[in-house]
Design a protein around this motif. Structure first.
Motif, PDB file in Angstrom:
ATOM      1  N   THR A  86       0.830  -1.210   0.000  1.00 42.20           N
ATOM      2  CA  THR A  86       0.000   0.000   0.000  1.00 42.20           C
ATOM      3  C   THR A  86       0.860   1.254   0.000  1.00 42.20           C
ATOM      4  OG1 THR A  86      -1.751  -1.167   1.196  1.00 42.20           O
ATOM      5  CG2 THR A  86      -1.814   1.238   1.221  1.00 42.20           C
ATOM      6  N   ILE A  87       1.896   1.254   0.837  1.00 42.96           N
ATOM      7  CA  ILE A  87       2.787   2.412   0.895  1.00 42.96           C
ATOM      8  C   ILE A  87       3.467   2.633  -0.458  1.00 42.96           C
ATOM      9  CG2 ILE A  87       4.864   3.344   1.968  1.00 42.96           C
ATOM     10  CD1 ILE A  87       2.357   3.336   3.730  1.00 42.96           C
ATOM     11  N   HIS A  96      -1.099  15.119  -4.823  1.00 40.24           N
ATOM     12  CA  HIS A  96      -1.501  15.524  -3.480  1.00 40.24           C
ATOM     13  C   HIS A  96      -2.236  14.405  -2.748  1.00 40.24           C
ATOM     14  CE1 HIS A  96      -2.891  18.017  -0.181  1.00 40.24           C
ATOM     15  NE2 HIS A  96      -4.129  17.602  -0.416  1.00 40.24           N
ATOM     16  N   HIS A  97      -3.122  13.687  -3.446  1.00 39.71           N
ATOM     17  CA  HIS A  97      -3.958  12.700  -2.777  1.00 39.71           C
ATOM     18  C   HIS A  97      -3.135  11.543  -2.219  1.00 39.71           C
ATOM     19  CE1 HIS A  97      -7.546  14.784  -4.021  1.00 39.71           C
ATOM     20  NE2 HIS A  97      -7.162  14.744  -5.300  1.00 39.71           N
ATOM     21  N   GLY A  98      -2.171  11.052  -3.004  1.00 39.98           N
ATOM     22  CA  GLY A  98      -1.339   9.957  -2.531  1.00 39.98           C
ATOM     23  C   GLY A  98      -0.543  10.340  -1.301  1.00 39.98           C
ATOM     24  N   HIS A  99       0.058  11.517  -1.316  1.00 39.65           N
ATOM     25  CA  HIS A  99       0.830  11.977  -0.166  1.00 39.65           C
ATOM     26  C   HIS A  99      -0.067  12.215   1.049  1.00 39.65           C
ATOM     27  CE1 HIS A  99       4.330  12.201  -2.634  1.00 39.65           C
ATOM     28  NE2 HIS A  99       3.891  13.212  -3.367  1.00 39.65           N
ATOM     29  N   PHE A 100      -1.274  12.723   0.810  1.00 40.15           N
ATOM     30  CA  PHE A 100      -2.204  12.974   1.908  1.00 40.15           C
ATOM     31  C   PHE A 100      -2.606  11.662   2.591  1.00 40.15           C
ATOM     32  CE2 PHE A 100      -6.622  13.141   3.373  1.00 40.15           C
ATOM     33  CZ  PHE A 100      -6.517  14.137   4.350  1.00 40.15           C
ATOM     34  N   VAL A 101      -2.993  10.666   1.793  1.00 41.17           N
ATOM     35  CA  VAL A 101      -3.383   9.373   2.353  1.00 41.17           C
ATOM     36  C   VAL A 101      -2.214   8.752   3.112  1.00 41.17           C
ATOM     37  CG1 VAL A 101      -4.153   7.034   1.811  1.00 41.17           C
ATOM     38  CG2 VAL A 101      -5.140   8.982   0.598  1.00 41.17           C
ATOM     39  N   ILE A 105      -2.085   7.644   7.057  1.00 41.92           N
ATOM     40  CA  ILE A 105      -1.740   6.282   7.494  1.00 41.92           C
ATOM     41  C   ILE A 105      -0.656   6.317   8.557  1.00 41.92           C
ATOM     42  CG2 ILE A 105      -0.693   4.099   6.786  1.00 41.92           C
ATOM     43  CD1 ILE A 105      -2.143   4.377   4.131  1.00 41.92           C
ATOM     44  N   PHE A 106       0.435   7.050   8.276  1.00 40.27           N
ATOM     45  CA  PHE A 106       1.520   7.135   9.253  1.00 40.27           C
ATOM     46  C   PHE A 106       1.035   7.802  10.539  1.00 40.27           C
ATOM     47  CE2 PHE A 106       4.661   6.971   5.577  1.00 40.27           C
ATOM     48  CZ  PHE A 106       5.039   5.680   5.858  1.00 40.27           C
ATOM     49  N   GLY A 107       0.216   8.848  10.401  1.00 39.60           N
ATOM     50  CA  GLY A 107      -0.296   9.525  11.581  1.00 39.60           C
ATOM     51  C   GLY A 107      -1.149   8.610  12.449  1.00 39.60           C
ATOM     52  N   LEU A 108      -2.033   7.834  11.810  1.00 39.75           N
ATOM     53  CA  LEU A 108      -2.881   6.912  12.563  1.00 39.75           C
ATOM     54  C   LEU A 108      -2.059   5.827  13.248  1.00 39.75           C
ATOM     55  CD1 LEU A 108      -5.916   6.513  10.123  1.00 39.75           C
ATOM     56  CD2 LEU A 108      -5.921   7.620  12.364  1.00 39.75           C
ATOM     57  N   LEU A 109      -1.015   5.338  12.578  1.00 38.69           N
ATOM     58  CA  LEU A 109      -0.165   4.307  13.182  1.00 38.69           C
ATOM     59  C   LEU A 109       0.551   4.843  14.413  1.00 38.69           C
ATOM     60  CD1 LEU A 109       1.393   2.616  10.016  1.00 38.69           C
ATOM     61  CD2 LEU A 109      -0.291   1.640  11.568  1.00 38.69           C
ATOM     62  N   PHE A 110       1.128   6.034  14.300  1.00 41.43           N
ATOM     63  CA  PHE A 110       1.798   6.631  15.444  1.00 41.43           C
ATOM     64  C   PHE A 110       0.801   6.928  16.560  1.00 41.43           C
ATOM     65  CE2 PHE A 110       5.369   7.787  12.530  1.00 41.43           C
ATOM     66  CZ  PHE A 110       6.402   7.292  13.303  1.00 41.43           C
ATOM     67  N   GLY A 156       6.493  15.638   1.876  1.00 41.89           N
ATOM     68  CA  GLY A 156       7.674  15.048   2.500  1.00 41.89           C
ATOM     69  C   GLY A 156       7.378  13.938   3.478  1.00 41.89           C
ATOM     70  N   THR A 157       6.191  13.320   3.377  1.00 45.31           N
ATOM     71  CA  THR A 157       5.780  12.322   4.367  1.00 45.31           C
ATOM     72  C   THR A 157       6.764  11.163   4.470  1.00 45.31           C
ATOM     73  OG1 THR A 157       3.443  12.839   4.072  1.00 45.31           O
ATOM     74  CG2 THR A 157       3.979  10.698   4.997  1.00 45.31           C
ATOM     75  N   LEU A 158       7.062  10.515   3.342  1.00 48.03           N
ATOM     76  CA  LEU A 158       7.953   9.357   3.388  1.00 48.03           C
ATOM     77  C   LEU A 158       9.359   9.722   3.846  1.00 48.03           C
ATOM     78  CD1 LEU A 158       8.318   6.327   2.888  1.00 48.03           C
ATOM     79  CD2 LEU A 158       8.996   6.874   0.546  1.00 48.03           C
ATOM     80  N   PRO A 159       9.976  10.797   3.325  1.00 51.53           N
ATOM     81  CA  PRO A 159      11.297  11.166   3.851  1.00 51.53           C
ATOM     82  C   PRO A 159      11.286  11.450   5.350  1.00 51.53           C
ATOM     83  CG  PRO A 159      10.908  12.264   1.769  1.00 51.53           C
ATOM     84  CD  PRO A 159       9.621  11.594   2.146  1.00 51.53           C
ATOM     85  N   TYR A 160      10.202  12.078   5.852  1.00 54.86           N
ATOM     86  CA  TYR A 160      10.113  12.292   7.294  1.00 54.86           C
ATOM     87  C   TYR A 160      10.178  10.962   8.031  1.00 54.86           C
ATOM     88  CZ  TYR A 160       8.399  17.033   6.303  1.00 54.86           C
ATOM     89  OH  TYR A 160       8.266  18.318   5.864  1.00 54.86           O
ATOM     90  N   PHE A 161       9.350  10.021   7.571  1.00 54.89           N
ATOM     91  CA  PHE A 161       9.263   8.730   8.238  1.00 54.89           C
ATOM     92  C   PHE A 161      10.602   7.981   8.178  1.00 54.89           C
ATOM     93  CE2 PHE A 161       8.413   4.142   8.146  1.00 54.89           C
ATOM     94  CZ  PHE A 161       7.734   3.992   9.339  1.00 54.89           C
ATOM     95  N   LEU A 162      11.194   7.917   6.992  1.00 55.00           N
ATOM     96  CA  LEU A 162      12.464   7.206   6.844  1.00 55.00           C
ATOM     97  C   LEU A 162      13.589   7.914   7.592  1.00 55.00           C
ATOM     98  CD1 LEU A 162      12.350   6.090   3.101  1.00 55.00           C
ATOM     99  CD2 LEU A 162      12.090   4.676   5.127  1.00 55.00           C
ATOM    100  N   GLY A 163      13.551   9.244   7.608  1.00 54.61           N
ATOM    101  CA  GLY A 163      14.563   9.978   8.360  1.00 54.61           C
ATOM    102  C   GLY A 163      14.502   9.660   9.843  1.00 54.61           C
ATOM    103  N   LEU A 164      13.273   9.632  10.390  1.00 52.83           N
ATOM    104  CA  LEU A 164      13.116   9.276  11.801  1.00 52.83           C
ATOM    105  C   LEU A 164      13.548   7.838  12.058  1.00 52.83           C
ATOM    106  CD1 LEU A 164       9.628  10.919  12.446  1.00 52.83           C
ATOM    107  CD2 LEU A 164      11.818  11.669  13.398  1.00 52.83           C
ATOM    108  N   PHE A 165      13.181   6.941  11.138  1.00 53.35           N
ATOM    109  CA  PHE A 165      13.547   5.529  11.303  1.00 53.35           C
ATOM    110  C   PHE A 165      15.065   5.354  11.306  1.00 53.35           C
ATOM    111  CE2 PHE A 165      14.720   1.491   9.275  1.00 53.35           C
ATOM    112  CZ  PHE A 165      14.160   0.596  10.176  1.00 53.35           C
ATOM    113  N   LEU A 166      15.744   5.983  10.352  1.00 53.49           N
ATOM    114  CA  LEU A 166      17.200   5.862  10.278  1.00 53.49           C
ATOM    115  C   LEU A 166      17.867   6.478  11.504  1.00 53.49           C
ATOM    116  CD1 LEU A 166      17.780   6.760   6.509  1.00 53.49           C
ATOM    117  CD2 LEU A 166      17.974   4.506   7.563  1.00 53.49           C
TER     118      LEU A 166
END
Length: 460
Positions: A86-87, A96-101, A105-110, A156-166
């Motif tokens: 899905t990701i 815009h829609h793909g990045h928004f969704v 998803i990441f927000g709900l998981l956190f 920047g959703t995915l880079p934020y997530f991967l940056g935090l993960f790394l």
């Protein structure tokens, strides 16, 4: 996950590569900070498409072998595979829609994980609960960060997530490298100190193969984890509460709560089964108070002598998980220290936590034990690609932030058995089976063509 990787590879692996762990930790930390900062201005230099393809391939591979899992393993595999696919699809969809969704998803998981951690920490009050509560609050703050559009309107959703993960992975590696340095040469990753244990290299070569076709046979020497499930150990018919009666407790028609039980047995004569010396009143009215891992809920406990005695007095275990690749000396050292105190606490020091901690001690260095001096970066990569590592890490995290239960211990033991006694890669087996099926079909078609040609020749 980092703790499990280092646990399975063993202290010898850590000590030989301590400097490299520090270097990798700093690289991951700096890379994570760089990726996060890069995404703040909206001008991305991050290869989103490449990571999307990696997510889709990894998720698809996990889904292909998801059915080979057992119990909770299967569910977690499907969840992990669907999440990754899905990701990847949302990233490729872009706009815009793909990045928004993706942000939602990441927000709900956190948010879900943060609320769960905060709730568990407040209710259970286990050791270091304030630290876990602060961690949960931090996750809720990250959820709010993902929910709101500032500063990149979700691009920047995915880079934020991967940056935090790394970044957090780097911090964990640095912490573990420092811990190994402090422990010294004669200690393990556990809190229980061990002396004169057998080095990993001395145990290498005990097994002729580094992969196994399946679980050990009854005639093979193996460690056994016994699980009495809540429903299987109830004295009367239980009510149907999905997930609750699998992982927490079962309630019978009389309102009596059954939490199940866990024990560990080895052919070396070790039997670990902690039980309260006197039965605890687990009525629904008092059960919430009993969940607190505080000293006022500590009661005298007793260690059962052996499985035969316990099963005769109660009932046979519902499920058994057997593992052939374990370290008897490390387990014996753990047991010698652990049995000095028989205190029982329903959430903090119960039968399941005793078995899970003992299993960690027995499986320390299990992967390194199979490969011996050949245990290097290739072995680490194979371990990272094994789905059960992710499954075991998720189960362990949830158990440590809430409580070990027989259901969680069962799924954890199953996942760890696949890591300690590794099977050939599922996707490789499936690809080989598919190729064999294609070859058989082609051979059948050729036979049909030959038979048709032969019939035509006879008719003419």
């Amino acid at each position: 996950m980092t703790h499990l990787i280092l646990l399975l590879l063993g202290g010898e692996f850590l000590r030989r590569r301590g400097r490299m762990l520090v270097i990798i930790g700093w690289l991951l930390l700096l890379a994570g900070i760089g990726v996060f900062i890069d995404a703040l201005d909206g001008a991305l230099y991050f290869p989103l498409a490449l990571f999307a393809i990696i997510f889709i391939l990894e998720g698809s591979a996990t889904l292909l072998i998801a059915k080979s899992g057992v119990g909770g393993q299967r569910v977690l595999r499907f969840a992990k595979g669907l999440f990754a696919v899905t990701i990847g699809v949302l990233i490729l969809a872009g706009q815009h829609h793909g990045h928004f969704v993706l942000s939602m998803i990441f927000g709900l998981l956190f948010l879900a994980d943060g609320v769960m951690q905060c709730t568990a920490a407040y209710v259970v009050r286990y050791e270091r609960w304030k630290y876990v509560l602060a961690s949960g609050i931090a996750e809720i703050a990250l959820a709010i960060f993902f929910f709101q559009p500032y500063p990149t309107h979700y691009v920047g959703t995915l880079p934020y997530f991967l940056g935090l993960f790394l970044a957090f992975s780097g911090l964990k590696l640095l912490a573990l490298a420092g811990r190994v340095k402090r422990l010294g040469a004669d200690s393990t990753l556990h809190d229980h100190r061990q002396a004169n244990f057998m080095p990993t290299e001395d145990l290498a070569g005990h097994f002729q193969d580094v992969t196994f076709d399946g679980p050990p046979q009854q005639t093979e020497r193996a460690l056994t984890v016994h699980i009495w499930t809540p429903t299987g150990s109830a004295k009367a018919e239980t009510r149907n509460y999905p997930l609750v009666d699998r992982y927490i407790a079962a309630v019978d028609v009389n309102g009596v709560i059954s939490t199940g039980h866990a024990a560990l047995e080895t052919p070396d004569g070790i039997y670990i089964s902690l039980y309260p010396a006197q039965e605890i009143d687990r009525s629904p009215d008092q059960f919430a108070q009993l969940l607190r891992a505080t000293a006022d809920n500590d009661v005298p406990g007793v260690f059962q002598p052996d499985y035969a005695t316990e099963s005769r007095a109660w009932c046979p275990s519902s499920v058994q998980v057997r593992i052939r690749n374990y370290d008897a000396r490390r387990l014996a050292a753990f047991w010698e220290a652990y049995r000095q105190e028989a205190t029982y606490n329903l959430t903090h020091r119960n039968c399941s936590s005793s078995v899970s901690n003992a299993l960690d001690a027995a499986l320390e260095g299990a992967v390194g034990r199979l490969h011996g001096s050949k245990a290097g970066w290739r072995v680490l990569l194979r371990l990272l690609l094994t789905p059960e590592l992710w499954v075991a890490a998720q189960i362990r995290k949830r158990a440590l932030t809430m409580a070990w239960t027989p259901g969680l211990t069962l799924d954890y033991a199953r996942a760890m058995s696949m890591l300690a006694d590794p099977r050939p890669f599922g996707w490789w087996q499936m690809s080989q089976a598919a190729l064999r099926r294609i070859a058989d079909m082609r051979a059948a078609w050729r036979r049909q063509d030959q038979e048709a040609t032969a019939r035509g020749s006879r008719q003419s």
